[in-house]
Design a protein around this motif. Sequence first.
Motif, mmCIF file in Angstrom:
data_model
loop_
_atom_site.group_PDB
_atom_site.id
_atom_site.type_symbol
_atom_site.label_atom_id
_atom_site.label_comp_id
_atom_site.label_asym_id
_atom_site.label_seq_id
_atom_site.Cartn_x
_atom_site.Cartn_y
_atom_site.Cartn_z
ATOM 1 N N ARG A 106 56.160 24.597 -39.201
ATOM 2 C CA ARG A 106 55.523 24.729 -37.900
ATOM 3 C C ARG A 106 55.327 26.205 -37.594
ATOM 4 N NH1 ARG A 106 60.876 25.043 -37.029
ATOM 5 N NH2 ARG A 106 61.683 26.086 -35.146
ATOM 6 N N GLU A 107 54.468 26.476 -36.652
ATOM 7 C CA GLU A 107 54.242 27.862 -36.259
ATOM 8 C C GLU A 107 55.418 28.360 -35.427
ATOM 9 O OE1 GLU A 107 51.105 29.971 -33.331
ATOM 10 O OE2 GLU A 107 50.194 28.851 -35.004
ATOM 11 N N ILE A 108 55.955 29.499 -35.819
ATOM 12 C CA ILE A 108 57.087 30.071 -35.098
ATOM 13 C C ILE A 108 57.085 31.576 -35.306
ATOM 14 C CG2 ILE A 108 58.651 29.656 -37.058
ATOM 15 C CD1 ILE A 108 60.931 29.308 -35.012
ATOM 16 N N SER A 109 57.443 32.311 -34.264
ATOM 17 C CA SER A 109 57.541 33.758 -34.411
ATOM 18 C C SER A 109 58.721 34.102 -35.313
ATOM 19 C CB SER A 109 57.731 34.427 -33.049
ATOM 20 O OG SER A 109 59.024 34.160 -32.536
ATOM 21 N N CYS A 110 58.640 35.238 -35.963
ATOM 22 C CA CYS A 110 59.754 35.653 -36.815
ATOM 23 C C CYS A 110 61.013 35.887 -35.990
ATOM 24 C CB CYS A 110 59.374 36.907 -37.591
ATOM 25 S SG CYS A 110 58.238 36.583 -38.955
ATOM 26 N N GLU A 111 60.869 36.383 -34.753
ATOM 27 C CA GLU A 111 62.040 36.569 -33.897
ATOM 28 C C GLU A 111 62.675 35.224 -33.551
ATOM 29 O OE1 GLU A 111 61.252 38.945 -30.474
ATOM 30 O OE2 GLU A 111 61.431 40.827 -31.586
ATOM 31 N N GLY A 112 61.839 34.214 -33.292
ATOM 32 C CA GLY A 112 62.369 32.878 -33.024
ATOM 33 C C GLY A 112 63.084 32.315 -34.232
ATOM 34 N N LEU A 113 62.510 32.524 -35.407
ATOM 35 C CA LEU A 113 63.140 32.049 -36.636
ATOM 36 C C LEU A 113 64.447 32.787 -36.889
ATOM 37 C CD1 LEU A 113 63.018 30.258 -39.121
ATOM 38 C CD2 LEU A 113 61.538 31.964 -40.216
ATOM 39 N N ILE A 135 53.195 31.486 -45.919
ATOM 40 C CA ILE A 135 51.959 31.883 -45.259
ATOM 41 C C ILE A 135 52.278 32.318 -43.838
ATOM 42 C CG2 ILE A 135 49.654 31.156 -44.537
ATOM 43 C CD1 ILE A 135 49.773 29.040 -46.768
ATOM 44 N N PHE A 136 51.788 33.484 -43.462
ATOM 45 C CA PHE A 136 52.027 34.037 -42.140
ATOM 46 C C PHE A 136 50.716 34.045 -41.358
ATOM 47 C CE2 PHE A 136 55.330 35.501 -44.861
ATOM 48 C CZ PHE A 136 56.472 35.521 -44.066
ATOM 49 N N LYS A 137 50.773 33.486 -40.145
ATOM 50 C CA LYS A 137 49.591 33.507 -39.283
ATOM 51 C C LYS A 137 49.235 34.947 -38.937
ATOM 52 C CE LYS A 137 47.756 31.833 -34.873
ATOM 53 N NZ LYS A 137 48.031 31.039 -33.648
ATOM 54 N N GLY A 138 50.271 35.769 -38.742
ATOM 55 C CA GLY A 138 50.049 37.171 -38.436
ATOM 56 C C GLY A 138 51.262 38.008 -38.751
ATOM 57 N N GLY A 162 51.281 54.724 -39.522
ATOM 58 C CA GLY A 162 50.151 53.813 -39.538
ATOM 59 C C GLY A 162 50.622 52.433 -39.122
ATOM 60 N N VAL A 163 49.823 51.738 -38.331
ATOM 61 C CA VAL A 163 50.140 50.372 -37.890
ATOM 62 C C VAL A 163 49.049 49.448 -38.420
ATOM 63 C CG1 VAL A 163 50.507 48.845 -35.919
ATOM 64 C CG2 VAL A 163 51.330 51.213 -35.829
ATOM 65 N N PHE A 164 49.479 48.320 -39.030
ATOM 66 C CA PHE A 164 48.554 47.429 -39.725
ATOM 67 C C PHE A 164 48.737 45.996 -39.232
ATOM 68 C CE2 PHE A 164 50.738 50.440 -42.609
ATOM 69 C CZ PHE A 164 49.771 51.446 -42.613
ATOM 70 N N ASP A 165 47.643 45.301 -38.998
ATOM 71 C CA ASP A 165 47.664 43.907 -38.587
ATOM 72 C C ASP A 165 47.056 43.042 -39.683
ATOM 73 O OD1 ASP A 165 48.764 43.861 -35.824
ATOM 74 O OD2 ASP A 165 47.089 45.223 -35.447
ATOM 75 N N PHE A 166 47.836 42.045 -40.129
ATOM 76 C CA PHE A 166 47.384 41.128 -41.173
ATOM 77 C C PHE A 166 47.330 39.712 -40.606
ATOM 78 C CE2 PHE A 166 50.279 44.309 -43.257
ATOM 79 C CZ PHE A 166 49.269 45.144 -43.740
ATOM 80 N N SER A 167 46.300 38.966 -40.989
ATOM 81 C CA SER A 167 46.138 37.590 -40.506
ATOM 82 C C SER A 167 46.026 36.626 -41.672
ATOM 83 C CB SER A 167 44.881 37.475 -39.635
ATOM 84 O OG SER A 167 44.965 38.334 -38.509
ATOM 85 N N ASP A 168 46.636 35.430 -41.501
ATOM 86 C CA ASP A 168 46.550 34.365 -42.511
ATOM 87 C C ASP A 168 46.794 34.930 -43.903
ATOM 88 O OD1 ASP A 168 45.898 32.438 -40.539
ATOM 89 O OD2 ASP A 168 43.824 33.150 -40.558
ATOM 90 N N ILE A 169 47.977 35.475 -44.077
ATOM 91 C CA ILE A 169 48.306 36.195 -45.304
ATOM 92 C C ILE A 169 49.542 35.582 -45.953
ATOM 93 C CG2 ILE A 169 49.704 37.926 -44.068
ATOM 94 C CD1 ILE A 169 48.502 40.012 -46.046
ATOM 95 N N VAL A 210 55.219 32.970 -38.443
ATOM 96 C CA VAL A 210 55.217 32.135 -39.638
ATOM 97 C C VAL A 210 54.314 30.930 -39.418
ATOM 98 C CG1 VAL A 210 56.642 30.690 -41.142
ATOM 99 C CG2 VAL A 210 57.551 32.852 -40.261
ATOM 100 N N ASN A 211 53.565 30.567 -40.441
ATOM 101 C CA ASN A 211 52.791 29.330 -40.426
ATOM 102 C C ASN A 211 53.526 28.260 -41.243
ATOM 103 O OD1 ASN A 211 50.848 27.295 -40.614
ATOM 104 N ND2 ASN A 211 49.156 28.754 -40.585
ATOM 105 N N ARG A 212 53.704 28.531 -42.526
ATOM 106 C CA ARG A 212 54.486 27.664 -43.415
ATOM 107 C C ARG A 212 55.262 28.556 -44.355
ATOM 108 N NH1 ARG A 212 49.922 25.169 -44.411
ATOM 109 N NH2 ARG A 212 49.875 25.797 -46.588
#
Length: 253
Positions: A106-113, A135-138, A162-169, A210-212
């Motif tokens: 399920r979708e959950i933040s890394c802090e929640g996990l 797989i990470f949603k972000g 540097g700050v980087f944003d990754f999606s569906d990775i 987290v996605n899965r």
Amino acid sequence: MYYLLAIIITALLSSCAQPHALYQYSSLNALMEGVYDGQLTIGELKRHGDTGLGTFNGLDGEMIMVNGGVYQITGDGTVLAVDDNVETPFADVVFFRSAKTFNVEREISCEGLQREIIQNAPSSNIFFAVKIEGIFKGVRARAVRAQHKPYPRLIDAAKDQGVFDFSDIRGVVSGFYFPETFGGLSVGGFHVHFISDDRKSGGHVMSCTVNRATVNIDYLTDFSLELPKSGGIYGKAIGTAQKQEVDTIEKGR
């Protein structure tokens, strides 16, 4: 024949005797005060673990070690495989042995996990090594740019990043949990880095979702600390890391 058998037995005994302790080189307190040069090579670091994180001399980016491979994420987001002769001023590593594994569907933040990981742990007063693979949603990650002497304190150096944003990775978030009582020696709570499966993206994790994923946890009760044998740590007045400064560096708070 007997000689060959002796070699095989020796190799087996050596693998069984592989240490299972969280190994740390230098301290967060030293890093906070601008001690960015160490004498430990990556080749030597690998003798203490196959999984971990840290940084490089001159505070040149973020380190992640996965399955024995060491990678550097530079301030512009470039990911590099690291040679054994490169040196580090700070690192945490372990020979990872999963004591607990579970899947996240399920979708959950890394802090929640991370809160769930602590709630289900034998105790929050021991060390954990964690690997979250999937797989990470972000993922929001950062990498500090290389610093030059005279080195600034870490709270100031961390502004040059540097700050980087990754999606569906797809990749792995990996690192350690330290009980808050060890704050200053290392980061109290979770300290994790990210690298993508294609080894093209990564950094110090500021936040993620987290996605899965599959979560592996290694519970650790042994800790080994090695301090630099020379260099900047010997001439610095090193105090206790302030939690507010550490939070600012870790999460941008």
